[in-house]
Enzyme design. Sequence first.
Site, PDB file in Angstrom:
ATOM      1  N   ARG A  67       0.837  -1.204   0.000  1.00 19.57           N
ATOM      2  CA  ARG A  67       0.000   0.000   0.000  1.00 19.57           C
ATOM      3  C   ARG A  67       0.868   1.249   0.000  1.00 19.57           C
ATOM      4  O   ARG A  67       0.562   2.240  -0.643  1.00 19.57           O
ATOM      5  CB  ARG A  67      -0.924  -0.014   1.227  1.00 19.57           C
ATOM      6  N   ILE A  94      -7.574   1.642   1.918  1.00 20.70           N
ATOM      7  CA  ILE A  94      -7.225   2.149   3.247  1.00 20.70           C
ATOM      8  C   ILE A  94      -5.844   2.786   3.152  1.00 20.70           C
ATOM      9  O   ILE A  94      -4.922   2.219   2.558  1.00 20.70           O
ATOM     10  CB  ILE A  94      -7.269   1.004   4.279  1.00 20.70           C
ATOM     11  N   HIS A 111     -18.554   8.956   4.216  1.00 21.47           N
ATOM     12  CA  HIS A 111     -18.903   7.582   4.574  1.00 21.47           C
ATOM     13  C   HIS A 111     -20.431   7.451   4.657  1.00 21.47           C
ATOM     14  O   HIS A 111     -21.096   8.294   5.269  1.00 21.47           O
ATOM     15  CB  HIS A 111     -18.268   7.213   5.920  1.00 21.47           C
TER      16      HIS A 111
END
Length: 203
Positions: A67, A94, A111
Amino acid sequence: MSAISKTNVAVFVSGSGTNLQAIIDSGIESANIAVVVCNTPGAMAIERAKKHRIPVEIVNSKDFKSREKFERHIVAKIDKYDIGLVVLAGFMRILTPYFINRFRNRIINIHPSLLPSFPGINSVRQALDYGVKQTGCTVHFVGEEVDAGPIILQVAVAVAEEDTENTLLEKVHAQEHSILPEAIRLFCEGKLTLRGKKVLVSS
Ligand code: GRF
């Protein structure tokens, strides 16, 4: 007459980009959508950006072993835009502490639930399954914990007995399209102050 100073905004997307569209359509005076970053080639959001002649950086997350490597590549790509705010508008990755530190207190996320209820994925499904009478959406600053940063704006949406995941998603989306541009405007106008876990909003 003095020109309004604009904050350069990077909008990160992964999918259809209806929130990106809402940001574009809002024409926030204090924000310049400098670049759209997309991690999924072929996503509809890319077309939306191109249609409005917004530069797009497509960085396929599948091409990276970690990531952080993926994020370092993005940072190298967006460095030239002098970004003041990163907006996660349906970005399905993420972030690591590397990226969060690089843009500390300058990353916001939308969200589809009233956080801290129903974090993670499929939040509308989770809300329906739980049987809540109200759900909604939240714009928050992004910290190390997923879906848990300081809350900027929230709107509640009533759940009707006949709601399906799709009908409820539609209602939640409609509210997202209003509070995400509003939060961007507030940030770019310097109206948000962080006090620990709380965000003070001045008018
Ligand atoms: C939104 O529901 C947002 O809350 C979530 O991902 C969805 C993105 O939708 N994080 P879109 O790509 O903006 O249409």
